[in-house]
Enzyme design. Structure first.
Site, mmCIF file in Angstrom:
data_model
loop_
_atom_site.group_PDB
_atom_site.id
_atom_site.type_symbol
_atom_site.label_atom_id
_atom_site.label_comp_id
_atom_site.label_asym_id
_atom_site.label_seq_id
_atom_site.Cartn_x
_atom_site.Cartn_y
_atom_site.Cartn_z
ATOM 1 N N LYS A 1 -5.323 -5.221 30.655
ATOM 2 C CA LYS A 1 -4.547 -4.072 31.151
ATOM 3 C C LYS A 1 -5.386 -2.810 30.969
ATOM 4 O O LYS A 1 -5.969 -2.587 29.894
ATOM 5 C CB LYS A 1 -3.239 -3.947 30.364
ATOM 6 C CG LYS A 1 -2.297 -5.090 30.663
ATOM 7 C CD LYS A 1 -0.943 -4.902 30.060
ATOM 8 C CE LYS A 1 0.011 -5.994 30.528
ATOM 9 N NZ LYS A 1 -0.493 -7.367 30.360
ATOM 10 N N HIS B 1 7.645 -18.542 38.747
ATOM 11 C CA HIS B 1 8.291 -19.769 38.243
ATOM 12 C C HIS B 1 9.411 -20.195 39.176
ATOM 13 O O HIS B 1 10.185 -21.076 38.858
ATOM 14 C CB HIS B 1 8.875 -19.509 36.845
ATOM 15 C CG HIS B 1 7.905 -18.867 35.922
ATOM 16 N ND1 HIS B 1 7.911 -17.523 35.657
ATOM 17 C CD2 HIS B 1 6.863 -19.383 35.230
ATOM 18 C CE1 HIS B 1 6.922 -17.234 34.837
ATOM 19 N NE2 HIS B 1 6.265 -18.340 34.563
ATOM 20 N N ARG C 1 10.022 -8.705 26.573
ATOM 21 C CA ARG C 1 10.082 -8.585 28.039
ATOM 22 C C ARG C 1 10.371 -9.939 28.691
ATOM 23 O O ARG C 1 11.075 -10.030 29.687
ATOM 24 C CB ARG C 1 8.782 -7.991 28.596
ATOM 25 C CG ARG C 1 8.688 -6.475 28.427
ATOM 26 C CD ARG C 1 7.717 -5.864 29.409
ATOM 27 N NE ARG C 1 6.380 -6.387 29.231
ATOM 28 C CZ ARG C 1 5.520 -5.923 28.325
ATOM 29 N NH1 ARG C 1 5.859 -4.937 27.526
ATOM 30 N NH2 ARG C 1 4.318 -6.445 28.235
ATOM 31 N N ARG D 1 -3.524 -11.696 42.544
ATOM 32 C CA ARG D 1 -2.395 -12.425 41.960
ATOM 33 C C ARG D 1 -1.139 -11.723 42.491
ATOM 34 O O ARG D 1 -0.990 -10.511 42.314
ATOM 35 C CB ARG D 1 -2.442 -12.343 40.436
ATOM 36 C CG ARG D 1 -1.227 -12.991 39.781
ATOM 37 C CD ARG D 1 -1.044 -12.549 38.342
ATOM 38 N NE ARG D 1 -2.191 -12.862 37.522
ATOM 39 C CZ ARG D 1 -2.498 -12.184 36.403
ATOM 40 N NH1 ARG D 1 -1.751 -11.173 36.004
ATOM 41 N NH2 ARG D 1 -3.545 -12.527 35.702
ATOM 42 N N ALA E 1 7.336 -6.919 36.838
ATOM 43 C CA ALA E 1 8.015 -7.119 35.557
ATOM 44 C C ALA E 1 8.615 -5.857 34.943
ATOM 45 O O ALA E 1 9.299 -5.943 33.932
ATOM 46 C CB ALA E 1 7.030 -7.733 34.565
ATOM 47 N N ASP F 1 -4.407 -6.840 35.207
ATOM 48 C CA ASP F 1 -2.939 -6.923 35.336
ATOM 49 C C ASP F 1 -2.421 -5.626 35.934
ATOM 50 O O ASP F 1 -3.051 -4.573 35.802
ATOM 51 C CB ASP F 1 -2.291 -7.076 33.949
ATOM 52 C CG ASP F 1 -2.448 -8.476 33.378
ATOM 53 O OD1 ASP F 1 -2.874 -9.390 34.094
ATOM 54 O OD2 ASP F 1 -2.129 -8.639 32.175
#
Ligand SMILES: Cc1cc2nc3c(=O)[nH]c(=O)nc-3n(C[C@H](O)[C@H](O)[C@H](O)COP(=O)(O)OP(=O)(O)OC[C@H]3O[C@@H](n4cnc5c(N)ncnc54)[C@H](O)[C@@H]3O)c2cc1C
Length: 307
Positions: free
Chosen positions: A100, A227, A288, A184, A189, A134
């Site tokens: 990050k 997921h 988180r 990606r 989030a 990220d």
């Protein structure tokens, strides 16, 4: 639905609690967090990465801890990252590195971030290891993409992340196209307002599908990090329909999430990469993840009582 929203906000609130963070550091990851975190140091994570690799899973490791308060701390984080890259190479692990930019000083000084990134990427290129930046909250997104573009030309083994909850995500994918990006693609989030991000899950999901299609048809290597069965099934249909080869994309999931699905995807012949966080600062990450999926509470709570 209401309960879900309350628990999501509750865990996002807890994720920022400094007292609990300090307590978490004292007690370590053994009370449930070790199911989703690779350990408090990279050395602790090595045997786990070896096991995952042995099972056929590829890995990307992330040293937890987003925010640093000084230039010195940011330089130390860069040095730690270089050491992780060296250890991956030394132990012949099949692993990439995720990082990050705030941990390298994004909120302190952008020149410092560039210096830190260049040092990290020099070592990564030398040792043939891919690095992915990220994506953090929306206030840092465009600065992150500008840094990505500035570095990508000299360091081809560099990826970044686009979040489908952002209205501008499609525009970002278009802007990145000339850079032949390794992307990606995720839903996102962070807690974002309706000014910048879709608030309805259905729109976030549909937008993610559109981004996956766009980046794959643009011919770029794409990591589908989700997921969600609906996203996995969509991707499988899409690649079949367009004859996109298996070596142009991979599925990514967080360590400890949907283990069975990860192995099913492997059996079907897909590349699967596990995102494995490690480090002392595991508390915020853990909270988180709980916010995202309160069902994770079950194993966390079980962990507290069974260890
Ligand atoms: C490898 C990886 C890297 C990421 N990097 C970033 C990043 O850089 N920046 C960022 O903002 N976000 C990142 N994320 C997080 C991402 O943005 C989402 O918040 C997160 O993945 C949850 O969205 P989802 O697509 O998995 O499914 P969700 O929309 O959360 O869930 C949809 C459905 O999937 C199924 N599901 C979801 N989780 C589980 C589970 N654990 N077990 C069983 N079923 C489940 C359920 O049926 C659920 O209803 C990353 C995620 C991954 C996997």
């Amino acid at each position: 639905m209401i309960l879900e929203a309350i628990s999501k906000n509750f865990f996002l609130y807890l994720s920022k609690n400094k007292v609990l963070d300090r307590m978490a550091k004292r007690f370590g990851t053994k009370f449930g967090a070790d199911k989703i975190v690779g350990g408090e140091t990279f050395s602790q994570a090595i045997p786990l990465i070896e096991t995952l690799n042995h099972e056929g899973l590829q890995v990307t490791v992330d040293h937890l801890g987003e925010f640093v308060n000084s230039k010195k701390e940011a330089r130390e984080r860069a040095q730690e990252c270089i050491e992780t890259i060296q250890a991956i190479s030394h132990h012949q692990l099949n692993s990439e590195v995720s990082l990050k930019l705030t941990s390298l000083g994004l909120d302190i000084d952008e020149e410092l971030v560039m210096e830190n990134m260049e040092q990290i990427l020099e070592e990564a290129e030398k040792l043939g290891i891919t690095v992915t930046i990220d994506m953090e909250d929306s206030s840092r997104c465009e600065r992150t993409l500008a840094i990505y573009k500035a570095l990508k030309e000299n360091y081809p083994n560099l990826g970044t992340v686009i979040q489908s909850y952002l209205y501008k995500s499609e525009e970002y994918v278009d802007e990145l196209d000339p850079y032949r990006p390794y992307l990606r693609l995720v839903k996102g989030a962070y807690k974002e307002s309706g000014k910048v991000a879709f608030q309805e899950k259905q729109k976030v999901d549909e937008n993610l599908k559109g981004l996956i299609k766009k980046n794959l048809l643009n011919g770029h290597y794409t990591a589908i990090a989700s997921h969600d069965d609906a996203i996995l099934d969509y991707t499988k249909r899409l690649v079949k329909e367009h004859g996109i080869p298996n070596d142009q994309f991979e599925f990514q999931m967080l360590y400890g999430m949907r283990n069975q699905t990860q192995h099913e995807l492997l059996k079907e012949g897909y590349t699967v990469r596990v995102y494995l966080p490690y480090g002392e600062d595991w508390y915020g990450y853990f909270m988180r993840r709980l916010a995202e999926r309160p069902a994770n509470i079950a194993f966390a709570v079980k962990g507290i009582f069974t260890k």
